[in-house]
Design a protein around this motif. Sequence first.
Motif, mmCIF file in Angstrom:
data_model
loop_
_atom_site.group_PDB
_atom_site.id
_atom_site.type_symbol
_atom_site.label_atom_id
_atom_site.label_comp_id
_atom_site.label_asym_id
_atom_site.label_seq_id
_atom_site.Cartn_x
_atom_site.Cartn_y
_atom_site.Cartn_z
ATOM 1 N N LYS A 28 0.976 4.378 -2.388
ATOM 2 C CA LYS A 28 0.412 5.760 -2.337
ATOM 3 C C LYS A 28 1.622 6.491 -2.865
ATOM 4 C CE LYS A 28 -1.218 4.586 2.340
ATOM 5 N NZ LYS A 28 -0.587 5.044 3.457
ATOM 6 N N GLU B 279 0.864 -0.947 -0.279
ATOM 7 C CA GLU B 279 -0.305 -0.424 0.475
ATOM 8 C C GLU B 279 1.293 1.620 -0.235
ATOM 9 O OE1 GLU B 279 -3.720 -0.189 3.198
ATOM 10 O OE2 GLU B 279 -4.092 -2.207 2.198
ATOM 11 N N SER B 280 1.948 1.380 0.643
ATOM 12 C CA SER B 280 3.108 2.462 0.263
ATOM 13 C C SER B 280 3.277 2.527 -0.254
ATOM 14 C CB SER B 280 4.024 2.378 1.551
ATOM 15 O OG SER B 280 4.918 1.319 1.542
#
Length: 175
Positions: free
Chosen positions: A150, A146-147
């Motif tokens: 982002k 997920e990072s």
Amino acid sequence: MSDHYSKHFHEVYVEYSDKVYGYLLLLTGKKEVAEDLTQETFLRVYKHIHQFNGDSQIFTWLVKIARNVAIDHLRRRRRLRFFSLDKYVIQSCQPSPVEIIVKGEKTSHLYKGIKALKLSYQEVLILRKIKEFSIRETALILGWSESKVKITTSRAMAALKKELKRRGEIIEEII
């Protein structure tokens, strides 16, 4: 395949085939290719629907399969020209002809800008900003953390703004 899975597959196909086709059309830019890849996607879905375990939304699972089918296709063709959306039409509630022209021009500029970016930026922008997948769903589809989603989305947006500025576009009107 049992009758249960057959019935489930049919329901999934009826509900999602147009959406999968739309996604593949964004990636490939060619109707015929998107049609073929949609068929190939649902062939894989048919063979593996019993493996869907509900860890994600069914559409997220389908897009992940469609993405893999598209990447396989690109590898076979040894091309990285991922999509062209010059003919893409934005649908809205009864727009005037002038609104259609203005929106069409803005959309065309936006997609030309996206097309100029590297593949990972194109993919993350399509999934996050155009198809509006969540960060979690995008991470599942791309096989990223997920990072990473982002960070890559942020970098892709910055690169898109830079590309649009380089092309002399008024960024605020487009994005």
